[in-house]
Design an enzyme around this catalytic site. Structure first.
Site, mmCIF file in Angstrom:
data_model
loop_
_atom_site.group_PDB
_atom_site.id
_atom_site.type_symbol
_atom_site.label_atom_id
_atom_site.label_comp_id
_atom_site.label_asym_id
_atom_site.label_seq_id
_atom_site.Cartn_x
_atom_site.Cartn_y
_atom_site.Cartn_z
ATOM 1 C CG HIS A 241 -20.556 -25.112 28.867
ATOM 2 N ND1 HIS A 241 -20.871 -25.488 27.581
ATOM 3 C CD2 HIS A 241 -19.276 -24.675 28.830
ATOM 4 C CE1 HIS A 241 -19.813 -25.305 26.801
ATOM 5 N NE2 HIS A 241 -18.829 -24.802 27.535
ATOM 6 C CD GLU B 137 -21.162 -29.728 24.563
ATOM 7 O OE1 GLU B 137 -20.059 -29.194 24.362
ATOM 8 O OE2 GLU B 137 -21.297 -30.942 24.817
ATOM 9 C CB CYS C 119 -15.453 -34.770 21.121
ATOM 10 S SG CYS C 119 -14.226 -33.510 21.349
ATOM 11 C CB SER D 294 -15.616 -26.564 28.977
ATOM 12 O OG SER D 294 -15.590 -27.756 29.673
ATOM 13 C CG ASN D 295 -11.348 -27.161 24.688
ATOM 14 O OD1 ASN D 295 -10.166 -27.159 24.388
ATOM 15 N ND2 ASN D 295 -12.223 -26.301 24.171
ATOM 16 C CB SER E 234 -11.949 -22.865 21.200
ATOM 17 O OG SER E 234 -11.623 -22.950 22.567
HETATM 18 FE FE1 SF4 Z 1 -15.080 -31.780 20.215
HETATM 19 FE FE2 SF4 Z 1 -14.347 -29.647 18.892
HETATM 20 FE FE3 SF4 Z 1 -16.689 -30.731 18.382
HETATM 21 FE FE4 SF4 Z 1 -16.305 -29.450 20.692
HETATM 22 S S1 SF4 Z 1 -16.281 -28.536 18.657
HETATM 23 S S2 SF4 Z 1 -17.296 -31.453 20.394
HETATM 24 S S3 SF4 Z 1 -14.155 -29.936 21.100
HETATM 25 S S4 SF4 Z 1 -14.711 -31.694 18.005
#
Ligand code: SF4
Length: 327
Positions: A124, A126, A198, A227-228, A270
């Site tokens: 991924h 990130e 987060c 992913s989220n 997203s």
């Molecule tokens: Fe969390 Fe959004 Fe930042 Fe990703 S972009 S770490 S989902 S606050």
């Protein structure tokens, strides 16, 4: 049928900021804006920015020297920033501040020569970026573990000097299970005080659990490579609901709704709100008379825009004092 809208849902502060950075740059400059990797993992967002002139690339060396470029919300390893400087790119960093926080944790562990375990999905973007921040060749190194099985097997140089960080968008309970395996193996394990998952990920997952208390079907608007989004579907299934991930309203099938009196609707961090509006319109066509209700409370967090962008905005507002675009 009642449709219950989850709160919070949709864009988090990090995504809101990243999209705003690109939109403002497109409005402020008269030259191409290059973006390294999808700014956020959502096709609708990427397509709408492409339609406004943004150019998406995967590697920094695809960007012509001297161009204006943006690093996506997922962040990147320091090598990307070094290469960009060498190529004379004027870089705007849209890395979410919460991802940057994880990068700083990795740097601190590297300085302390700990072995770092990144709990997350190998490959991924990130996670790839995060592993790149380990900069101490004399330290214990950094490696990715995906699940409890890998936590049981992983080998480190010194079991008394081990730390972990996590991808920000994991499912909270599964990440906690991996951490507890690591704690049993490495009692001196060092980790973040409040976790790296987060607030937005956690709040959206909690909102899905809340939906599942009254809904037998949950529809998650999001992307299959986000992913989220995938974790929100998992959370709904673990809570006992049927759950479907859809990218847009057009994918909604009438057969999915049969037998469900209460349907939950949410969107990943997203996914823009207009996708939710589109889904509601389609549900109203599929099920005439459907009632739409809200559940939970929305979020109001906003992250500050990067200083170079604010400077550029100010310069455009006062052209006589216009500074250079160098960042
Ligand atoms: Fe969390 Fe959004 Fe930042 Fe990703 S972009 S770490 S989902 S606050």
């Amino acid at each position: 049928m009642d449709v219950w809208l989850a709160n919070p849902r949709g864009f988090c502060a990090g995504v809101e900021r990243a999209v705003k950075i690109v939109e403002e740059l497109i409005d402020l400059v008269d030259e191409p804006v290059y973006i390294r990797h999808e700014i956020v993992h959502n096709r609708a967002v990427v397509d709408s920015l492409k339609a406004r002139g943004a150019i998406f690339v995967e590697r920094t060396d695809e960007i012509p020297a001297g161009s204006l470029a943006v690093v996506s919300a997922h962040g990147a390893d320091p090598g990307v920033f070094r290469d960009a400087r060498v190529a004379g790119l004027r870089l705007f960093d849209a890395t979410c501040p919460l991802v940057s926080k994880v990068h700083l944790e990795v740097l601190a562990h590297a300085q302390a020569r700990r072995s770092v375990l990144v709990i997350g999905h190998r490959g991924h973007v990130e996670v790839v970026g995060t592993t790149g921040w380990y900069d101490n060749p004399d330290g214990g190194g950094i490696q990715v573990i995906e699940d409890e099985a890998e936590a049981r097997e992983v080998q480190v140089r010194d079991p008394t000097a081990v730390a972990y960080v996590t991808q920000t968008t994991l499912e909270v309970e599964s990440a906690n299970r991996v951490v507890s395996v690591l704690r049993q193996r490495f009692p001196a394990l060092v980790g973040p005080h409040h976790g790296d998952i987060c607030y937005a990920t956690q709040n959206r997952q909690d909102a899905v659990r809340n939906l599942c208390q009254r809904c037998s079907l949950v529809l998650v608007l999001g992307a299959p490579h986000s992913s989220n989004s995938l974790r929100m579907v998992e959370v709904a299934r673990e809570a006992g609901a049927e759950a479907r991930l859809v990218e847009s309203a057009a994918e909604l099938q009438p057969a999915w709704l049969e037998g469900h009196a209460d349907v939950g609707l949410t969107s990943s961090a997203s996914a823009p709100e207009y996708l939710v509006a589109g889904a509601i319109d389609r549900l109203r066509v599929l099920v005439p008379g459907v009632q739409v209700r809200q559940l939970g409370q929305p979020e109001h967090l906003v992250f500050k825009l990067p200083t170079p962008l604010l400077d550029l905005r100010a310069a455009r507002a006062a052209p006589e004092a216009r500074p250079s675009l160098s960042t």
